[in-house]
Motif scaffolding. Structure first.
Motif, short mmCIF file in Angstrom:
data_model
loop_
_atom_site.label_atom_id
_atom_site.label_comp_id
_atom_site.label_asym_id
_atom_site.label_seq_id
_atom_site.Cartn_x
_atom_site.Cartn_y
_atom_site.Cartn_z
N THR A 195 -0.63 17.36 8.89
CA THR A 195 -0.38 16.06 8.26
C THR A 195 -1.24 15.02 8.97
OG1 THR A 195 1.93 16.70 7.84
CG2 THR A 195 1.36 14.38 7.57
N VAL A 196 -2.09 14.37 8.21
CA VAL A 196 -2.87 13.26 8.76
C VAL A 196 -2.05 11.98 8.55
CG1 VAL A 196 -5.09 12.07 8.77
CG2 VAL A 196 -4.97 14.48 8.08
N VAL A 197 -1.88 11.24 9.62
CA VAL A 197 -1.06 10.03 9.58
C VAL A 197 -1.92 8.85 10.03
CG1 VAL A 197 1.05 8.92 10.40
CG2 VAL A 197 0.99 11.40 10.10
N SER A 198 -1.94 7.80 9.23
CA SER A 198 -2.81 6.66 9.52
C SER A 198 -2.17 5.69 10.49
CB SER A 198 -3.15 5.92 8.22
OG SER A 198 -3.92 4.76 8.50
N ASP A 199 -3.00 5.21 11.43
CA ASP A 199 -2.59 4.09 12.27
C ASP A 199 -3.17 2.78 11.73
OD1 ASP A 199 -1.20 3.20 14.72
OD2 ASP A 199 -3.20 2.54 15.33
N PRO A 217 0.82 -1.21 0.00
CA PRO A 217 0.00 0.00 0.00
C PRO A 217 0.85 1.26 0.00
CG PRO A 217 0.10 -0.93 2.19
CD PRO A 217 0.81 -1.89 1.30
N ALA A 218 0.24 2.36 -0.40
CA ALA A 218 0.94 3.64 -0.33
C ALA A 218 1.13 4.05 1.13
CB ALA A 218 0.12 4.71 -1.07
N PRO A 219 2.17 4.80 1.44
CA PRO A 219 2.35 5.28 2.82
C PRO A 219 1.13 6.06 3.28
CG PRO A 219 4.33 5.68 1.52
CD PRO A 219 3.26 5.22 0.56
N GLY A 220 0.74 5.86 4.51
CA GLY A 220 -0.49 6.45 5.02
C GLY A 220 -0.31 7.82 5.61
N TRP A 221 -0.08 8.82 4.78
CA TRP A 221 -0.04 10.19 5.28
C TRP A 221 -0.55 11.13 4.21
CZ3 TRP A 221 3.16 13.81 2.88
CH2 TRP A 221 4.18 13.31 2.07
N TYR A 222 -1.09 12.28 4.68
CA TYR A 222 -1.71 13.26 3.79
C TYR A 222 -1.47 14.65 4.37
CZ TYR A 222 -5.47 15.91 1.53
OH TYR A 222 -6.20 16.85 0.84
N ARG A 223 -0.92 15.56 3.59
CA ARG A 223 -0.49 16.86 4.12
C ARG A 223 -1.26 18.00 3.45
NH1 ARG A 223 5.26 16.23 4.36
NH2 ARG A 223 4.84 15.50 6.49
N PHE A 224 -1.60 19.00 4.25
CA PHE A 224 -2.31 20.17 3.72
C PHE A 224 -2.03 21.38 4.61
CE2 PHE A 224 -5.08 18.12 6.74
CZ PHE A 224 -5.75 19.14 7.38
N ARG A 225 -2.35 22.56 4.13
CA ARG A 225 -2.19 23.79 4.90
C ARG A 225 -3.51 24.18 5.54
NH1 ARG A 225 2.40 26.97 4.05
NH2 ARG A 225 1.50 28.15 5.78
N TRP A 226 -3.40 24.69 6.76
CA TRP A 226 -4.57 25.26 7.42
C TRP A 226 -4.17 26.63 7.96
CZ3 TRP A 226 -9.42 24.12 6.96
CH2 TRP A 226 -10.34 24.76 7.80
#
Length: 323
Positions: A43-47, A28-37
């Motif tokens: 960065t959302v990081v999956s467990d 699977p792809a690495p479980g993280w997603y980054r955005f600006r607020w």
């Protein structure tokens, strides 16, 4: 002389040969997603995923068959309620804040009570370029197994050696009190796990309070019921607010469409249902964005009122900003 028909026939075989030579990656792809607020980087990081099984077990007050029907109508499996675990890392420019830690491996076999698909946070943090030693504070919505059991490793060593840990005082007392090992079977493991993980940070604990900032730009909001000290967090920058809702609602269909249903892991199910309805109404009315710990990856979107309940609107995936 080259036979044109034979040449074309041989050429026609090339795509098949090429397809046969390409193995499946099975990774699977690495479980993280980054955005600006605003001024912050998030960065959302999956467990990993957390399967609950049949809906009747997790939602005991749901009318027979109604939960399965709601799941089917949303094109979801009706026989296994599947939750995500979306841990948020917030870079304020001055501090690096991690909200919740996932399951980890601190409790040995008990760490896989929901199966082998959890416990991915630390690997995914590193895949996202985040060193656990760089975390300044771990902010807990509450100290259940899937939110705090990765504070330490299996040997009891701090996974975040330079971090403070913020949570409510009522949750700290309740979930480290062996006298509360009563009621549902899971309570013993939950209390043992919280005690082991939180005690490792006893000299670094910060108590959160309703409507007070934990760090600049992050305000705690008391949302009791799932645990007696459960908090959600308002993250505000440049006049925009995003609510980190923790376990306010575990499922984007079942507990939004039916917010008064009770959830099996709630300490006070009736209070949790009232709090859920009140807070979701507030988020929907204010039009704030929301990040949910257990909603579909990466858990970002908006809530609107719909009938007697609410609807979830997933934010489009965008690598720079979330509106």
């Amino acid at each position: 002389m080259i036979n044109r028909r034979a040449l074309l026939g041989a050429g026609a075989m090339l795509p098949l040969a090429a397809q046969a030579a390409a193995p499946f990656a099975n990774t699977p792809a690495p479980g993280w997603y980054r955005f600006r607020w605003g001024d912050f980087e998030a960065t959302v990081v999956s467990d990993g995923t957390l399967p609950l099984g049949e809906p009747a077990g997790g939602f005991p007050t749901s009318p027979p068959g109604e939960a399965r029907q709601l799941l089917e109508s949303a094109f979801l499996r009706p026989d296994n309620v599947l939750l995500e675990q979306n841990c948020l890392v917030l870079n304020t420019g001055r501090q690096l804040i991690l909200f919740d830690t996932g399951m980890g491996d601190s409790m040995g076999p008990a760490s896989q009570m929901f199966g082998p698909t959890t416990g991915k946070l630390l690997a995914n943090l590193r895949a996202a370029g985040i060193d656990p030693a760089a975390i300044d504070m771990v902010v807990l919505t509450h100290p259940h197994c899937d939110h705090c059991w990765a504070l330490v490793d299996a040997q009891g060593r701090r996974n975040f050696p330079n971090a403070q840990v913020a949570l409510s005082e009522v949750d700290l007392r309740y979930w480290t009190d062996a006298n509360n090992k009563r009621g549902p079977e899971f309570m013993g493991a939950f209390i043992d796990g919280a005690t082991k993980n939180l005690n490792a940070y006893r000299d670094r604990l910060v108590m959160v309070r309703d409507e007070q900032e934990v760090v600049p730009g992050v305000t705690a909001l008391f949302a009791p019921g799932h645990t007696l000290g459960h908090h959600v967090y308002a993250i505000t920058s440049q006049g925009r607010t995003m609510i980190n809702s923790g376990d306010l609602a575990h499922h984007h269909v079942l507990l939004l469409r039916r917010p008064m249903w009770e959830f099996a892991y709630d300490t006070d199910p009736a209070l949790s249902a009232r709090t859920r309805t009140r807070m979701l109404d507030r988020v929907a009315t204010d039009g704030h964005a929301m990040i949910s710990y257990h909603f579909p990856w990466p858990g970002l979107g908006h809530v609107t009122k719909e009938g007697q309940g609410f609807a979830w609107h997933q934010a489009p995936m965008n690598v720079t900003t979330v509106g």
